[in-house]
Design an enzyme around this catalytic site. Structure first.
Site, mmCIF file in Angstrom:
data_model
loop_
_atom_site.group_PDB
_atom_site.id
_atom_site.type_symbol
_atom_site.label_atom_id
_atom_site.label_comp_id
_atom_site.label_asym_id
_atom_site.label_seq_id
_atom_site.Cartn_x
_atom_site.Cartn_y
_atom_site.Cartn_z
ATOM 1 N N PRO A 143 77.723 86.439 11.058
ATOM 2 C CA PRO A 143 76.975 87.221 10.063
ATOM 3 C C PRO A 143 77.885 87.907 9.051
ATOM 4 O O PRO A 143 77.407 88.372 8.014
ATOM 5 C CB PRO A 143 76.189 88.231 10.905
ATOM 6 C CG PRO A 143 76.626 88.070 12.304
ATOM 7 C CD PRO A 143 77.468 86.859 12.431
ATOM 8 N N GLU A 160 80.301 89.519 20.993
ATOM 9 C CA GLU A 160 80.698 90.276 19.799
ATOM 10 C C GLU A 160 81.642 89.480 18.899
ATOM 11 O O GLU A 160 82.185 90.020 17.939
ATOM 12 C CB GLU A 160 81.330 91.607 20.207
ATOM 13 C CG GLU A 160 80.397 92.528 20.988
ATOM 14 C CD GLU A 160 79.088 92.833 20.248
ATOM 15 O OE1 GLU A 160 79.155 93.205 19.069
ATOM 16 O OE2 GLU A 160 78.015 92.680 20.873
ATOM 17 N N ARG A 192 72.645 65.745 5.370
ATOM 18 C CA ARG A 192 71.649 65.003 4.574
ATOM 19 C C ARG A 192 72.134 64.765 3.155
ATOM 20 O O ARG A 192 71.572 63.959 2.434
ATOM 21 C CB ARG A 192 70.269 65.677 4.602
ATOM 22 C CG ARG A 192 70.204 67.003 3.922
ATOM 23 C CD ARG A 192 68.826 67.644 4.112
ATOM 24 N NE ARG A 192 67.788 67.089 3.266
ATOM 25 C CZ ARG A 192 67.653 67.334 1.959
ATOM 26 N NH1 ARG A 192 68.512 68.120 1.339
ATOM 27 N NH2 ARG A 192 66.685 66.786 1.268
ATOM 28 N N ASP A 220 65.619 68.240 -4.868
ATOM 29 C CA ASP A 220 65.463 69.451 -4.052
ATOM 30 C C ASP A 220 65.420 70.696 -4.925
ATOM 31 O O ASP A 220 66.188 70.831 -5.862
ATOM 32 C CB ASP A 220 66.633 69.604 -3.059
ATOM 33 C CG ASP A 220 66.581 68.587 -1.932
ATOM 34 O OD1 ASP A 220 65.492 68.053 -1.674
ATOM 35 O OD2 ASP A 220 67.638 68.335 -1.324
HETATM 36 CL CL1 6GU Z 1 76.308 82.198 11.061
HETATM 37 N N1 6GU Z 1 75.938 83.603 13.257
HETATM 38 C C1 6GU Z 1 75.332 84.560 13.956
HETATM 39 N N2 6GU Z 1 75.696 84.772 15.228
HETATM 40 N N3 6GU Z 1 74.378 85.327 13.478
HETATM 41 C C2 6GU Z 1 74.032 85.085 12.212
HETATM 42 C C3 6GU Z 1 74.619 84.113 11.431
HETATM 43 C C4 6GU Z 1 75.582 83.384 11.988
HETATM 44 N N4 6GU Z 1 74.084 84.121 10.200
HETATM 45 C C5 6GU Z 1 73.178 85.078 10.237
HETATM 46 N N5 6GU Z 1 73.144 85.665 11.437
#
Ligand code: 6GU
Length: 264
Positions: free
Chosen positions: A91, A118, A160, A175
């Site tokens: 994230p 974590e 894709r 797209d």
């Molecule tokens: Cl790429 N990984 C994780 N664990 N949580 C996320 C993410 C990725 N993207 C948004 N939330």
């Protein structure tokens, strides 16, 4: 394209064998290899995580199992003479979108490091820079339990776009978010047979055979939907990309032109 995925849950990647991606593998266009991180654990309990230095909640994935797993993949890549991209779903990464998918689709060898808990001891990614182009990527502003599902999302959106995978290269250029499309609108409604279903009819214009009228109707509907659901896409589009019919529709929906942009 070659794809390696390292995870403590290899079964999570089972969908990579299905559908379009499964066919692309059978056709020899793409090869996906999934590796169990625990095979590189160094103790008899196959431990891959430990408590964080400095304290705090949760567990951190240990450096050595990851180091060994990535070394094994890097050694294979060296033999092949390609420098792989190490994609780390997290994230805290840059945000994935269609442009990032197009960029990844050009890479010969992608390696996904799926973390849980974590995250992975940060020294792993520093050390990996010797052998990989490291690329931390987030799929959006929400938190998943681990990187596996994010890896699947990135793999599906990317593969894709690899030449030959879709079989219909036109659908890629079409797209909604395809880079190079002048303006980005979400797709409007679609219909198939029967033309009457329950008490619902397909709009007459779609059945008319008048291709210009159908194209106009589809654009109107895409514009309506975009204005309601994704107004920022309209706001970021230079006004000259809206023709006079677009402008009338936007005005009817309560929008106005201001300094080369359409705003609410
Ligand atoms: Cl790429 N990984 C994780 N664990 N949580 C996320 C993410 C990725 N993207 C948004 N939330």
């Amino acid at each position: 394209m070659r794809i390696d995925v390292v995870t403590i849950f290899p079964e999570y990647l089972a969908p990579a064998r299905l559908s379009l991606l499964g066919k692309a593998q059978s056709a020899g266009l793409i090869s996906v290899q999934v590796h169990d991180l625990r095979e590189h654990a160094t103790d008899r309990h196959n431990t891959v995580d430990d408590t964080p230095y400095g304290g705090g909640p949760g567990m951190v994935m240990m450096a050595e199992p990851w180091g060994l797993a990535l070394d094994a993949i890097a050694d294979q890549a060296k033999t092949a003479g390609v420098r792989p991209r190490l994609v780390v779903p997290t994230p805290s990464g840059r945000v994935f979108n269609q442009a990032v998918a197009s960029e990844l689709a050009q890479v010969e060898h992608l390696v996904f490091a799926c973390g849980r808990y974590e995250g992975i001891d940060s020294r792993v990614l520093l050390a990996a820079e010797a052998d990989f182009d490291v690329d931390e990527i987030s799929i959006g502003d929400y938190v998943l339990a681990g990187g596996e599902v994010a890896a699947l999302v990135i793999i599906e959106a990317t593969t894709r776009l690899v030449a030959g995978v879709l079989g219909n290269e036109e659908s890629v250029a079409d797209d909604s978010f395809a880079p190079g499309r002048m303006e980005k609108l979400v797709e409007g409604p679609v219909f198939t047979k029967p033309s009457q279903w329950r008490d619902l009819e397909v709009p007459d214009v779609v059945l008319s055979g008048d291709h210009a009228a159908i194209a106009r109707w589809r654009r109107d509907e895409a514009l309506r939907r975009t204005a309601t659901r994704r107004p920022e896409l309209i706001e970021h589009t230079p006004a000259e990309q809206f023709d006079s019919t677009d402008q009338e529709l936007l005005a009817a929906l309560g929008w106005r032109e201001d300094q080369g942009r359409w705003i609410r």
